[in-house]
Write a protein that holds these residues in place. Structure first.
Motif, PDB file in Angstrom:
ATOM      1  N   ARG A 151      40.499  49.775  22.088  1.00 60.77           N
ATOM      2  CA  ARG A 151      41.353  48.895  21.292  1.00 60.77           C
ATOM      3  C   ARG A 151      41.651  47.675  22.157  1.00 60.77           C
ATOM      4  NH1 ARG A 151      43.171  50.880  16.270  1.00 60.77           N
ATOM      5  NH2 ARG A 151      43.676  48.675  16.267  1.00 60.77           N
ATOM      6  N   GLY A 152      42.254  46.675  21.565  1.00 61.88           N
ATOM      7  CA  GLY A 152      42.572  45.468  22.312  1.00 61.88           C
ATOM      8  C   GLY A 152      41.350  44.581  22.430  1.00 61.88           C
ATOM      9  N   GLY A 153      41.044  44.166  23.650  1.00 64.60           N
ATOM     10  CA  GLY A 153      39.963  43.214  23.864  1.00 64.60           C
ATOM     11  C   GLY A 153      40.421  41.816  23.481  1.00 64.60           C
ATOM     12  N   HIS A 154      41.638  41.461  23.937  1.00 63.25           N
ATOM     13  CA  HIS A 154      42.212  40.158  23.611  1.00 63.25           C
ATOM     14  C   HIS A 154      43.367  39.828  24.558  1.00 63.25           C
ATOM     15  CE1 HIS A 154      44.641  43.037  21.167  1.00 63.25           C
ATOM     16  NE2 HIS A 154      45.622  42.299  21.646  1.00 63.25           N
ATOM     17  N   ALA A 155      43.875  38.619  24.416  1.00 63.36           N
ATOM     18  CA  ALA A 155      45.083  38.185  25.132  1.00 63.36           C
ATOM     19  C   ALA A 155      45.950  37.437  24.133  1.00 63.36           C
ATOM     20  CB  ALA A 155      44.722  37.269  26.299  1.00 63.36           C
ATOM     21  N   HIS A 156      47.251  37.582  24.278  1.00 61.34           N
ATOM     22  CA  HIS A 156      48.191  36.863  23.424  1.00 61.34           C
ATOM     23  C   HIS A 156      48.688  35.627  24.160  1.00 61.34           C
ATOM     24  CE1 HIS A 156      48.480  39.902  20.286  1.00 61.34           C
ATOM     25  NE2 HIS A 156      48.371  40.790  21.266  1.00 61.34           N
ATOM     26  N   MET A 157      48.616  34.473  23.496  1.00 67.09           N
ATOM     27  CA  MET A 157      49.016  33.221  24.127  1.00 67.09           C
ATOM     28  C   MET A 157      50.520  33.118  24.348  1.00 67.09           C
ATOM     29  SD  MET A 157      46.677  30.449  22.197  1.00 67.09           S
ATOM     30  CE  MET A 157      45.451  31.149  21.124  1.00 67.09           C
ATOM     31  N   GLU A 158      51.311  33.711  23.450  1.00 66.79           N
ATOM     32  CA  GLU A 158      52.758  33.515  23.507  1.00 66.79           C
ATOM     33  C   GLU A 158      53.550  34.814  23.401  1.00 66.79           C
ATOM     34  OE1 GLU A 158      53.715  30.675  20.455  1.00 66.79           O
ATOM     35  OE2 GLU A 158      52.393  29.152  21.312  1.00 66.79           O
ATOM     36  N   THR A 159      52.906  35.962  23.522  1.00 74.46           N
ATOM     37  CA  THR A 159      53.588  37.233  23.296  1.00 74.46           C
ATOM     38  C   THR A 159      53.636  38.082  24.557  1.00 74.46           C
ATOM     39  OG1 THR A 159      52.868  37.246  20.981  1.00 74.46           O
ATOM     40  CG2 THR A 159      53.564  39.350  21.905  1.00 74.46           C
ATOM     41  N   ASP A 160      54.848  38.523  24.910  1.00 80.21           N
ATOM     42  CA  ASP A 160      55.034  39.533  25.944  1.00 80.21           C
ATOM     43  C   ASP A 160      55.118  40.882  25.237  1.00 80.21           C
ATOM     44  OD1 ASP A 160      55.181  37.615  27.964  1.00 80.21           O
ATOM     45  OD2 ASP A 160      57.371  37.508  27.880  1.00 80.21           O
ATOM     46  N   GLN A 161      54.574  41.926  25.881  1.00 78.28           N
ATOM     47  CA  GLN A 161      54.547  43.245  25.264  1.00 78.28           C
ATOM     48  C   GLN A 161      54.914  44.326  26.272  1.00 78.28           C
ATOM     49  OE1 GLN A 161      51.125  43.554  22.167  1.00 78.28           O
ATOM     50  NE2 GLN A 161      50.233  42.624  23.984  1.00 78.28           N
ATOM     51  N   LEU A 162      55.372  45.448  25.740  1.00 81.99           N
ATOM     52  CA  LEU A 162      55.558  46.674  26.506  1.00 81.99           C
ATOM     53  C   LEU A 162      54.771  47.756  25.798  1.00 81.99           C
ATOM     54  CD1 LEU A 162      59.353  46.434  27.154  1.00 81.99           C
ATOM     55  CD2 LEU A 162      57.671  46.763  28.937  1.00 81.99           C
ATOM     56  N   ALA A 163      54.017  48.559  26.549  1.00 81.32           N
ATOM     57  CA  ALA A 163      53.234  49.647  25.970  1.00 81.32           C
ATOM     58  C   ALA A 163      53.671  50.961  26.593  1.00 81.32           C
ATOM     59  CB  ALA A 163      51.742  49.422  26.215  1.00 81.32           C
ATOM     60  N   VAL A 164      53.728  52.001  25.758  1.00 81.25           N
ATOM     61  CA  VAL A 164      54.115  53.331  26.224  1.00 81.25           C
ATOM     62  C   VAL A 164      53.289  54.376  25.483  1.00 81.25           C
ATOM     63  CG1 VAL A 164      56.049  53.449  24.578  1.00 81.25           C
ATOM     64  CG2 VAL A 164      56.044  54.938  26.591  1.00 81.25           C
ATOM     65  N   ALA A 165      52.836  55.378  26.218  1.00 78.11           N
ATOM     66  CA  ALA A 165      52.159  56.516  25.587  1.00 78.11           C
ATOM     67  C   ALA A 165      53.255  57.487  25.167  1.00 78.11           C
ATOM     68  CB  ALA A 165      51.185  57.179  26.554  1.00 78.11           C
ATOM     69  N   VAL A 166      53.618  57.473  23.889  1.00 75.67           N
ATOM     70  CA  VAL A 166      54.667  58.384  23.426  1.00 75.67           C
ATOM     71  C   VAL A 166      54.131  59.800  23.271  1.00 75.67           C
ATOM     72  CG1 VAL A 166      56.125  56.621  22.377  1.00 75.67           C
ATOM     73  CG2 VAL A 166      54.353  57.711  21.006  1.00 75.67           C
ATOM     74  N   SER A 167      52.809  59.923  23.213  1.00 73.91           N
ATOM     75  CA  SER A 167      52.164  61.235  23.177  1.00 73.91           C
ATOM     76  C   SER A 167      50.776  61.093  23.780  1.00 73.91           C
ATOM     77  CB  SER A 167      52.058  61.732  21.734  1.00 73.91           C
ATOM     78  OG  SER A 167      51.458  63.008  21.686  1.00 73.91           O
ATOM     79  N   GLY A 168      50.356  62.065  24.567  1.00 80.46           N
ATOM     80  CA  GLY A 168      49.024  62.025  25.159  1.00 80.46           C
ATOM     81  C   GLY A 168      48.915  60.993  26.258  1.00 80.46           C
ATOM     82  N   SER A 169      47.693  60.501  26.460  1.00 86.80           N
ATOM     83  CA  SER A 169      47.441  59.546  27.538  1.00 86.80           C
ATOM     84  C   SER A 169      46.351  58.559  27.128  1.00 86.80           C
ATOM     85  CB  SER A 169      47.013  60.281  28.812  1.00 86.80           C
ATOM     86  OG  SER A 169      45.781  60.951  28.604  1.00 86.80           O
ATOM     87  N   LEU A 170      46.296  57.454  27.854  1.00 85.29           N
ATOM     88  CA  LEU A 170      45.262  56.437  27.676  1.00 85.29           C
ATOM     89  C   LEU A 170      45.246  55.570  28.916  1.00 85.29           C
ATOM     90  CD1 LEU A 170      46.531  53.322  26.001  1.00 85.29           C
ATOM     91  CD2 LEU A 170      47.884  55.387  25.670  1.00 85.29           C
ATOM     92  N   ARG A 171      44.187  54.798  29.048  1.00 83.80           N
ATOM     93  CA  ARG A 171      44.085  53.835  30.145  1.00 83.80           C
ATOM     94  C   ARG A 171      44.121  52.436  29.554  1.00 83.80           C
ATOM     95  NH1 ARG A 171      39.495  54.490  34.186  1.00 83.80           N
ATOM     96  NH2 ARG A 171      38.221  54.175  32.338  1.00 83.80           N
ATOM     97  N   ILE A 172      44.725  51.511  30.311  1.00 82.78           N
ATOM     98  CA  ILE A 172      44.785  50.108  29.900  1.00 82.78           C
ATOM     99  C   ILE A 172      44.213  49.257  31.021  1.00 82.78           C
ATOM    100  CG2 ILE A 172      46.241  48.177  29.215  1.00 82.78           C
ATOM    101  CD1 ILE A 172      48.256  50.128  28.130  1.00 82.78           C
ATOM    102  N   LEU A 173      43.214  48.458  30.694  1.00 78.86           N
ATOM    103  CA  LEU A 173      42.668  47.485  31.625  1.00 78.86           C
ATOM    104  C   LEU A 173      43.414  46.176  31.384  1.00 78.86           C
ATOM    105  CD1 LEU A 173      39.047  46.705  32.500  1.00 78.86           C
ATOM    106  CD2 LEU A 173      40.490  44.882  31.637  1.00 78.86           C
ATOM    107  N   VAL A 174      43.946  45.583  32.448  1.00 78.58           N
ATOM    108  CA  VAL A 174      44.595  44.279  32.371  1.00 78.58           C
ATOM    109  C   VAL A 174      43.921  43.341  33.361  1.00 78.58           C
ATOM    110  CG1 VAL A 174      46.840  45.103  31.533  1.00 78.58           C
ATOM    111  CG2 VAL A 174      46.412  44.991  33.991  1.00 78.58           C
ATOM    112  N   SER A 175      43.825  42.064  32.974  1.00 77.38           N
ATOM    113  CA  SER A 175      43.195  41.088  33.862  1.00 77.38           C
ATOM    114  C   SER A 175      43.821  39.715  33.641  1.00 77.38           C
ATOM    115  CB  SER A 175      41.688  41.005  33.585  1.00 77.38           C
ATOM    116  OG  SER A 175      41.077  40.051  34.447  1.00 77.38           O
TER     117      SER A 175
END
Length: 158
Positions: A54-78
């Motif tokens: 999922r993702g594969g983008h950047a937001h020009m004006e949006t700050d975000q917080l992400a949390v795994a409320v169940s299970g797990s995942l990996r997030i690549l940031v650059s």
């Protein structure tokens, strides 16, 4: 406005206040109290097909917080210069992702749910949907999209 100066150093862990008793945990999030912004949008990803990103983008004006409320995942940031891989697996810890950071979510475990809080309403015209366009917006020369970057140490040094 596109703040091209945002760096990978802006990506940071935040611990959410949780209360535990004999029944389990209660974790609450209050905008501008527990997190650094007023919440304008909430969305979550669930039922992600195995192997799908999922993702594969950047937001020009949006700050975000992400949390795994169940299970797990990996997030690549650059930020175009440096990249990190983040493992989300504890619902008491969220990762802050500032505007103009490239993000890709992957390796969702079976039953994983990733909740995202944003400080703006969704506007597709204010997102960058391709890596070459992202590099151009940041004023960077062409380079490959990161695949397996350095892990960002999690809370507690994990």
């Amino acid at each position: 406005m596109r703040p091209s100066f945002v760096s990978i150093e802006g990506v940071a862990w935040t611990k959410l206040p949780s209360v535990k008793d004999a029944r389990g945990y209660l974790t609450a999030i209050e905008g501008s109290e527990d997190i650094p912004f007023e919440i304008q949008r909430v969305f979550y990803m669930h039922g992600v097909v195995p192997g799908a990103d999922r993702g594969g983008h950047a937001h020009m004006e949006t700050d975000q917080l992400a949390v795994a409320v169940s299970g797990s995942l990996r997030i690549l940031v650059s930020d175009g210069h440096e990249s990190r891989m983040i493992m989300l697996e504890n619902p008491e810890w969220v990762i802050f992702i500032p505007q103009m950071i490239w993000i890709r979510l992957m390796d969702f475990s079976s039953g994983a749910v990733c909740l995202v809080l944003a400080d703006t309403h969704y506007d597709m015209s204010k997102s960058i949907r391709s890596w070459p366009e992202y590099l151009l917006a940041k004023g960077l020369s062409e380079r490959p999209e990161p695949v397996e970057p350095t892990p960002l140490r999690g809370p507690g040094g994990i």
